[in-house]
Design an enzyme around this catalytic site. Sequence first.
Site, PDB file in Angstrom:
ATOM      1  N   HIS A  25       0.820  -1.215   0.000  1.00  0.00           N
ATOM      2  CA  HIS A  25       0.000   0.000   0.000  1.00  0.00           C
ATOM      3  C   HIS A  25       0.853   1.264   0.000  1.00  0.00           C
ATOM      4  CE1 HIS A  25       0.052   0.934   4.428  1.00  0.00           C
ATOM      5  NE2 HIS A  25       0.117  -0.366   4.582  1.00  0.00           N
TER       6      HIS A  25
ATOM      7  N   ASP B 224       5.697   1.953   6.905  1.00  0.00           N
ATOM      8  CA  ASP B 224       4.403   1.290   6.704  1.00  0.00           C
ATOM      9  C   ASP B 224       3.633   2.103   5.665  1.00  0.00           C
ATOM     10  OD1 ASP B 224       2.035  -0.060   6.866  1.00  0.00           O
ATOM     11  OD2 ASP B 224       1.564   0.541   8.918  1.00  0.00           O
TER      12      ASP B 224
ATOM     13  N   GLU C 223      -5.216   1.961   2.333  1.00  0.00           N
ATOM     14  CA  GLU C 223      -5.212   0.758   3.181  1.00  0.00           C
ATOM     15  C   GLU C 223      -5.430   1.097   4.641  1.00  0.00           C
ATOM     16  OE1 GLU C 223      -3.496  -2.474   5.735  1.00  0.00           O
ATOM     17  OE2 GLU C 223      -2.944  -0.370   5.632  1.00  0.00           O
ATOM     18  N   GLU C 224      -4.868   2.228   5.072  1.00  0.00           N
ATOM     19  CA  GLU C 224      -4.795   2.519   6.512  1.00  0.00           C
ATOM     20  C   GLU C 224      -6.142   2.868   7.155  1.00  0.00           C
ATOM     21  OE1 GLU C 224      -2.494   1.924   8.488  1.00  0.00           O
ATOM     22  OE2 GLU C 224      -0.583   1.949   7.434  1.00  0.00           O
TER      23      GLU C 224
HETATM   24 ZN   LIG Z   1       0.701  -1.378   6.368  1.00  0.00          ZN
END
Ligand SMILES: [Zn+2]
Length: 356
Positions: free
Chosen positions: A64, A178, A210-211
């Site tokens: 992502h 991330d 995504e988050e």
């Molecule tokens: Zn992630």
Amino acid sequence: MDQTEQLLKDLTEAHGVPGYEAEVRAVLRRYLEPWGTFEQDKIGSLVCVQTGQAERPRVMLAAHMDEIGFMVRHIMPEGFIKFLPLGGWFDQVLLGQRAVIKTHRGDVVGVFGARPPHLLTNDERKKVIEKKEMYIDIGATSAAEVEAAGVRVGDPVVPLADFRILANPKTYLSKAFDDRVGCALLVQTLAACAHAGHPNVIYGVATAMEEIGPRGARTAAELVDPDVALILESDIAGDVPGIKAEESSIKLGKGPTLVVYDARMIPNLRLRDLVIDTARELGVPLQFSAIEGGATDGSLIHLHKTGVPTVVLGVAARHIHSHSAIIHRDDYDNALKLLTALVGKLDQATVAALTQ
Ligand SMILES: [Zn+2]
């Protein structure tokens, strides 16, 4: 800085909260350009297609693009900005940190503030200050000044932090590992597979949003219609004070991680075993993680149509979901080696056997 460090710097310093991934996408297009042809879904996920020696199976590699951030919620008459979080923020990591508001007139820098400790009572000072009590201060003294700077309700807000190589030169500090570490792996796996050859078509997918509960993974899976999927993610290092081995045994520098369980996906066990066997053959150390309180793009991709064999591979990071996470180069290099070998094994018969 070598090529990998430059790639990680470019990707992690790019601004890209959920729904505002354009800058990250542009960096990825630049790096992926030599390695395939592009497609894009309509909410921003980028797909780079690299055809190997066969038309099937379709191997989806997904990472992502978005990072956790904020959105402008309200401008106070005194010129302070109230915000809402996009993704999972821990209240304690915010005060005193910088952020960039992405306005229609350009970037506006500010800092997260709250009532100063000097003006609190002893009891108040001991309490955790929650996000809802905080504000972003851009140095304005009225709402008119904030509006004059171009800030609008709904504007994306991105954490401000830069990429650094630390005293141990194999460790890197930055925001957004991330999942920009997964995005970097995507780029370098496609480059390595272009040289090595592969018995399939690779769909290197950088997903949007995504988050906030995965979204771009769904639309991207529609576009790709994968036969098998490998999710490239950051994982949580447990080698910090206060974590017991049974809570997490993941250590920086001890190998990429294989996620055996998360809140919304059990991996295909034959694919999991193929990862384990391949790591053994290569002499790549592998760590196993189980994340009860999290999920990945895999949660949607493995449920696409009648199901897709899927597994999540990670690079451990300390202090994830903050302005400053730390990763280890050995984990990255080993993840790249493992991914490249795995993609090389995923021919029609191998993938068919995963679900027979
Ligand atoms: Zn992630």
